[in-house]
Design a protein around this motif. Structure first.
Motif, PDB file in Angstrom:
ATOM      1  N   UNK A 173       0.793  -1.229   0.000  1.00  0.00           N
ATOM      2  CA  UNK A 173       0.000   0.000   0.000  1.00  0.00           C
ATOM      3  C   UNK A 173       0.823   1.275   0.000  1.00  0.00           C
ATOM      4  N   UNK A 174       2.122   1.164  -0.235  1.00  0.00           N
ATOM      5  CA  UNK A 174       2.975   2.346  -0.237  1.00  0.00           C
ATOM      6  C   UNK A 174       2.854   3.099  -1.570  1.00  0.00           C
ATOM      7  N   UNK A 175       2.084   4.187  -1.553  1.00  0.00           N
ATOM      8  CA  UNK A 175       1.833   4.924  -2.797  1.00  0.00           C
ATOM      9  C   UNK A 175       3.036   5.751  -3.236  1.00  0.00           C
ATOM     10  N   UNK A 176       3.998   5.919  -2.339  1.00  0.00           N
ATOM     11  CA  UNK A 176       5.183   6.706  -2.694  1.00  0.00           C
ATOM     12  C   UNK A 176       6.182   5.865  -3.488  1.00  0.00           C
ATOM     13  N   UNK A 201       1.144   0.142  -5.222  1.00  0.00           N
ATOM     14  CA  UNK A 201       0.112  -0.004  -4.192  1.00  0.00           C
ATOM     15  C   UNK A 201      -1.103  -0.665  -4.842  1.00  0.00           C
ATOM     16  N   UNK A 202      -2.287  -0.036  -4.783  1.00  0.00           N
ATOM     17  CA  UNK A 202      -3.448  -0.686  -5.390  1.00  0.00           C
ATOM     18  C   UNK A 202      -3.770  -0.135  -6.783  1.00  0.00           C
ATOM     19  N   UNK A 203      -2.878   0.711  -7.306  1.00  0.00           N
ATOM     20  CA  UNK A 203      -3.082   1.278  -8.641  1.00  0.00           C
ATOM     21  C   UNK A 203      -2.560   0.322  -9.716  1.00  0.00           C
ATOM     22  N   UNK A 204      -3.285   0.279 -10.826  1.00  0.00           N
ATOM     23  CA  UNK A 204      -2.849  -0.560 -11.943  1.00  0.00           C
ATOM     24  C   UNK A 204      -2.919   0.254 -13.224  1.00  0.00           C
ATOM     25  N   UNK A 205      -1.865   0.182 -14.032  1.00  0.00           N
ATOM     26  CA  UNK A 205      -1.977   0.771 -15.367  1.00  0.00           C
ATOM     27  C   UNK A 205      -1.456  -0.247 -16.360  1.00  0.00           C
ATOM     28  N   UNK A 206      -1.984  -0.215 -17.553  1.00  0.00           N
ATOM     29  CA  UNK A 206      -1.533  -1.205 -18.532  1.00  0.00           C
ATOM     30  C   UNK A 206      -1.078  -0.528 -19.804  1.00  0.00           C
ATOM     31  N   UNK A 207      -0.327  -1.295 -20.598  1.00  0.00           N
ATOM     32  CA  UNK A 207       0.184  -0.750 -21.842  1.00  0.00           C
ATOM     33  C   UNK A 207      -0.965  -0.482 -22.807  1.00  0.00           C
ATOM     34  N   UNK A 208      -0.784   0.468 -23.722  1.00  0.00           N
ATOM     35  CA  UNK A 208      -1.840   0.712 -24.707  1.00  0.00           C
ATOM     36  C   UNK A 208      -1.995  -0.471 -25.652  1.00  0.00           C
ATOM     37  N   UNK A 258       5.484   6.252 -11.554  1.00  0.00           N
ATOM     38  CA  UNK A 258       5.110   6.639 -10.196  1.00  0.00           C
ATOM     39  C   UNK A 258       3.682   7.152 -10.197  1.00  0.00           C
ATOM     40  N   UNK A 259       3.113   7.268  -9.001  1.00  0.00           N
ATOM     41  CA  UNK A 259       1.733   7.747  -8.930  1.00  0.00           C
ATOM     42  C   UNK A 259       1.731   9.266  -8.972  1.00  0.00           C
ATOM     43  N   UNK A 260       0.988   9.822  -9.928  1.00  0.00           N
ATOM     44  CA  UNK A 260       0.798  11.259  -9.993  1.00  0.00           C
ATOM     45  C   UNK A 260      -0.441  11.578  -9.162  1.00  0.00           C
ATOM     46  N   UNK A 261      -0.215  12.301  -8.048  1.00  0.00           N
ATOM     47  CA  UNK A 261      -1.334  12.499  -7.125  1.00  0.00           C
ATOM     48  C   UNK A 261      -2.440  13.360  -7.729  1.00  0.00           C
ATOM     49  N   UNK A 262      -2.048  14.319  -8.576  1.00  0.00           N
ATOM     50  CA  UNK A 262      -3.069  15.191  -9.177  1.00  0.00           C
ATOM     51  C   UNK A 262      -3.985  14.399 -10.100  1.00  0.00           C
ATOM     52  N   UNK A 263      -3.351  13.570 -10.951  1.00  0.00           N
ATOM     53  CA  UNK A 263      -4.161  12.792 -11.893  1.00  0.00           C
ATOM     54  C   UNK A 263      -4.709  11.534 -11.258  1.00  0.00           C
ATOM     55  N   UNK A 264      -4.199  11.176 -10.061  1.00  0.00           N
ATOM     56  CA  UNK A 264      -4.629   9.989  -9.355  1.00  0.00           C
ATOM     57  C   UNK A 264      -4.453   8.726 -10.191  1.00  0.00           C
ATOM     58  N   UNK A 265      -3.308   8.638 -10.839  1.00  0.00           N
ATOM     59  CA  UNK A 265      -3.014   7.423 -11.602  1.00  0.00           C
ATOM     60  C   UNK A 265      -1.504   7.285 -11.786  1.00  0.00           C
ATOM     61  N   UNK A 266      -1.116   6.139 -12.327  1.00  0.00           N
ATOM     62  CA  UNK A 266       0.312   5.916 -12.540  1.00  0.00           C
ATOM     63  C   UNK A 266       0.742   6.588 -13.843  1.00  0.00           C
ATOM     64  N   UNK A 267       1.846   7.341 -13.788  1.00  0.00           N
ATOM     65  CA  UNK A 267       2.378   7.964 -14.996  1.00  0.00           C
ATOM     66  C   UNK A 267       3.828   7.510 -15.187  1.00  0.00           C
TER      67      UNK A 267
END
Lengths: 265, 227
Positions: B156-159, B175-182, B195-204
């Motif tokens: 759960x470490x979002x940093x 943490x609990x974020x998931x992003x996948x390739x296009x 890393x997690x972009x807090x403003x966009x609330x997703x992995x960038x």
């Protein structure tokens, strides 16, 4: 209530996964609700052929071990709304899947989908038993090679002992010039040996390899030979009478078909 | 008289109150005085909730004792507990922290179907092939190609973040974020990080340079701050 069809072959590398992907796509093209299941635990491929590998979060073992709901593990296809994939686990142990677990999953999917197509692993061990556990019908894939026909025969024998309809035959990877020269087993001879109904023949087509590498099933292409062959199989599954494709490389692909059927009859 | 000695000192800061509990008296004494103090400071109406930092000095308290502290302080919902900090750490806890902040170096190729799981940060010298997976509780540094799945900060470490010499992952998870390739075939990128972009609330995925703006990179530092 849908129908569950297992695609099996015994021998590896004859095109079970390609056949599964393309029959599924063919049925989806005809507006059927289709769910594909990959049962090859540890060596999953169907997701790659379908181009859905990146979307996998849960898999069939997660469903069986109740780490997630069946719905959560289903991956919706990017091209069709009613085509889904239940991927196999890549990391788990094969023993995680049981016949009982498979029956439950297939039964649940049949409520929702018209066709549940099950991709079977190579071999005749537990993976094979799991794959056929929930199936109503079976399609046996073979190539015009002795070893492949031998294994297909073994599989047909095993399927006959199960509570399942008589299997149907797909002959894959036909090379016309070799068949003409007599270097490959004739289609008629294969049908004679296996003595089960033929549901389709597919020529060895470069487009199949190209398509599977790009994650787009070949059945989506409008007029490559393999594409038409797979779509014809899908139509025959739906009960249409479609003549077999001619193997000749000339215009009017369907012209010689009657002659072909004539030989068989 | 000795009884009159103050065991508890309260200081106001910009963020709220800091409550120092003397570490020379018994815990019972401290609790009694704390109850009195809290009781004595009758609230005015419409007072905003004040956040409280509790500093214990060289006193070690058990989880149950912390619970008692929380109960007393947060009782009337006038205060919220921000943190309870002690200068003392148990050996086992310290060893866990150490393990969680260590960089584990692994020198192999993670092939399809293989999963590499470590506690702490992972330094992988080698590739992650498609279908392979690396998992860590902290950051993941890959000196090689990342073609499979990487999951950083699994607890759960979002940093947490993921870096790779060559990045073309099928999925990045933090943490609990998931992003996948296009879905379209795309080229990977060299020397970048996820890393997690807090403003966009997703992995960038971004250039490695953005990591220099992150305040705390080591898991140990984060641990020390959060207690």
């Amino acid at each position: 209530m849908g129908e569950a069809i297992v695609i099996t072959s015994g021998k590896g590398g004859v095109g079970k996964t390609t056949t599964t992907a393309n029959i599924g796509t063919g049925l989806a093209l005809m507006d059927k609700k289709v769910c594909l299941i990959d049962t090859d635990i540890g060596l999953r491929n169907l997701d790659v052929v379908m181009g859905l590998e990146n979307r996998i979060i849960y898999d069939i073992v997660d469903v069986i071990e109740e780490r997630c709901k069946l719905k959560q593990a289903l991956i919706k296809d990017k091209r069709f709304d009613y085509l889904s994939l239940l991927p196999a686990a890549q990391t788990s142990d094969k023993s995680a899947v049981t016949e009982e677990g498979m029956r439950k999953i297939v039964a649940e999917l049949k409520q929702e989908y018209d066709y549940v197509i099950i991709d079977c692993p190579a071999g005749i061990e537990q993976g094979f038993k799991n794959a056929i556990a929930g199936a109503d019908k079976a399609i046996v894939v073979t190539t015009p090679e002795k070893s492949s026909v031998r294994d297909a025969d073994r599989i047909v024998g095993l399927l006959e002992q199960e509570d399942i309809d008589p299997p149907l035959l797909v002959i894959n990877r036909i090379r016309n010039h070799m068949m003409k020269n007599g270097d490959m087993i004739e289609i008629d001879d294969i049908v004679q040996i296996l003595s089960i109904n033929l549901i389709g023949i597919v020529v060895d087509d470069d487009d199949v390899i190209k398509a599977s590498n790009s994650g787009e099933p070949v059945a989506l292409q409008p007029n490559s030979k393999a594409s038409i062959a797979y779509r014809n199989i899908a139509r025959r599954i739906l009960g249409e009478t479609v003549p077999l494709q001619s193997l000749e490389d000339e215009k009017g692909v369907f012209q010689k078909v009657k002659k072909f059927l004539g030989i068989r009859a | 008289m000795l009884d009159k000695k103050q065991f508890i000192t309260i200081k106001g800061t910009k963020e709220g109150l800091t409550l120092f509990i003397d570490d020379s008296c018994t815990f019972e004494h401290a609790l009694n005085e704390l109850r009195e103090k809290i009781h004595a400071s009758r609230p005015k109406h419409d007072e905003p909730v004040v956040s409280v930092k509790v500093k214990l000095g060289n006193r070690y308290v058990q989880e149950e004792q912390k619970e008692v502290l929380r109960e007393i302080i947060a009782k009337d919902e006038r205060f919220t507990i921000d943190s309870i900090v002690s200068d003392v750490v148990r050996r086992e806890e310290a060893l866990l922290w150490q393990e969680a902040s260590e960089v584990k170096t692994v020198n192999r190729i993670i092939r399809s179907g293989q999963v590499l799981e470590v506690t702490g940060d992972l330094l992988l010298i080698g590739d992650v092939n498609p279908g392979g997976k690396v998992v860590s509780t902290g950051n993941i540094y890959i000196m090689g190609r990342l073609n499979g799945i990487a999951h950083a900060g699994i607890n759960g470490d979002k940093q947490a973040f993921i870096t790779a010499s060559y990045m073309k992952p099928s999925q990045l998870r933090i943490a609990e974020y998931i992003s996948r390739a296009p879905d379209y075939e795309s080229d990977g990128v060299y020397m970048e990080c996820g890393l997690i972009d807090e403003e966009q609330d997703k992995i960038v995925i971004d250039r490695l340079q953005v990591l220099s703006h992150k305040s705390e990179i080591s898991g140990f530092g984060r641990r020390m701050q959060n207690g």
